[in-house]
Design an enzyme around this catalytic site. Sequence first.
Site, short mmCIF file in Angstrom:
data_model
loop_
_atom_site.label_atom_id
_atom_site.label_comp_id
_atom_site.label_asym_id
_atom_site.label_seq_id
_atom_site.Cartn_x
_atom_site.Cartn_y
_atom_site.Cartn_z
CB THR A 13 -0.90 -0.03 1.48
OG1 THR A 13 -1.63 -1.37 1.19
CG2 THR A 13 -2.04 1.04 1.24
N GLY A 134 2.07 8.83 10.51
CA GLY A 134 2.06 8.76 9.13
C GLY A 134 2.28 10.06 8.58
CE LYS A 206 2.45 4.37 14.44
NZ LYS A 206 0.86 4.22 14.50
N GLY A 303 -2.36 5.29 5.90
CA GLY A 303 -3.15 5.26 4.68
C GLY A 303 -1.79 5.47 3.55
N1 HSE Z 1 -1.95 0.70 12.45
C1 HSE Z 1 -1.80 1.99 12.90
C2 HSE Z 1 -3.01 2.88 13.20
C3 HSE Z 1 -1.07 2.72 11.43
O1 HSE Z 1 -3.92 2.18 13.13
O2 HSE Z 1 -2.60 3.92 13.27
C4 HSE Z 1 0.07 2.11 11.37
O3 HSE Z 1 1.05 2.51 12.30
#
Ligand code: HSE
Length: 438
Positions: A13, A134, A206, A303
């Site tokens: 993706t 992101g 993170k 995304g």
């Molecule tokens: N799975 C994560 C989320 C995105 O739902 O924010 C990738 O780190």
Amino acid sequence: MKEVSIGLIGFGTVGTGVVKILQENRDILDARVGVPVRLKRIADLDLQTDRGVNVERSILTTDAWGLVRDPEISVVVELIGGYEPAKSLILEAFRNGKHVVTANKALLAEHGPEIFGAAYKAGADIAFEAAVAGGIPILRSLREGLVANRFEKVLAILNGTCNFILTAMDTNPRVSFDEVLREAQALGYAEADPSLDIDGIDSAHKLVLVLGLTHGIRVPVKSLHVEGIRNIDPFDVRMAHEFSYKIKLLAVIKSHGDDVDARLHPTLLPENHPLARVDGVFNGIYLRGDMVGEQLFYGRGAGCEPTASAVIGDVIEMARGVARGEVGRVPPLGYPETWKAPGRVKQISEINTNYYLRIHAMDRPGVLSKVSGIMSEHDISIHSVVQKVRQSSGTVPVVFLTHRAKEADIQTACERISRLEIVEGAPVVIRIEDETLD
Ligand code: HSE
């Protein structure tokens, strides 16, 4: 240098988003770098699936090892995720003089010392903006734009799946966690195995990276307190509302001199806090720097295109460095690799905050005084208390908000309360972030 060549490992993706941006925004990217930035090779095990982007077949390969050793490639983009072979490919890329861009938060959080150490030894750059929040450029902001500041406090919503679930429970307080999770899976937000997200592991990875940047403190995930959202009950969501709070899964970092509080758990946040309005799949980071004051970052944390936007941001930064022959300008975690932070992360038992405590008690004379008596013996001062109507089981839910208390005292008091015959089960404990409660 005539052009900068990129090699991409992982045509999923986000990889597809990277290809799309390199194609659709080629003119502005070339103009901004000053020389052409070209995708030389894409490695993936699946070369058949149509990703909806046009690529010449000649640049596709299943041989990722050949890609990281290709002398014409300057920047390797690793988007396969997981620990292996991602780690070995990145280390091999460094050995072959490449710089690396990755979105692999789990790998960096768990094997950071080895990977950052190898990059330093090889004189290579590694960048990972897409690994946290992101498309929001929070890492570069912490590392460069906000470098003047000591970070007093960071509160962050770093997982869109959890935020989607909590927002849905908040919007419709009658639905259960399991129902909302199924909806999130049907909409493609939550994975078939959602545990990495809902148990807080993804957010904790993170948090480890953000803590490295804000305080130069590098710790493994297992040393942090991590609680997910699996046990959030619609009743607590409704009660939070009654007290004008929302429940959010927050990464919390707070400075105490050189030491820090760094933890990940569901948190009651005042409805008027800027982060309380970060809803759905969005991510948000609220921070306070000693010089800049408050800041809020908001955007899509996952995304195809938002994440690829962050990847390309790193690729372009590296391409600019490569084109000018000056790499290694800024250390990846914002502090020289040889620097040792003077502070440490406090144990969860050492923290001091406000608490939401919910018990189910028998509806009898003297019950509240017994429970509040235990709280007072442990120096826990009650800010407010609400008792709801009796349930069919004969118990009543009672919710306490406390003034600031020590976590160790809360844990001991809750352990004693759970042993009372007049109380059903263990108290539900949710920490509160509210500077107006003291
Ligand atoms: N799975 C994560 C989320 C995105 O739902 O924010 C990738 O780190």
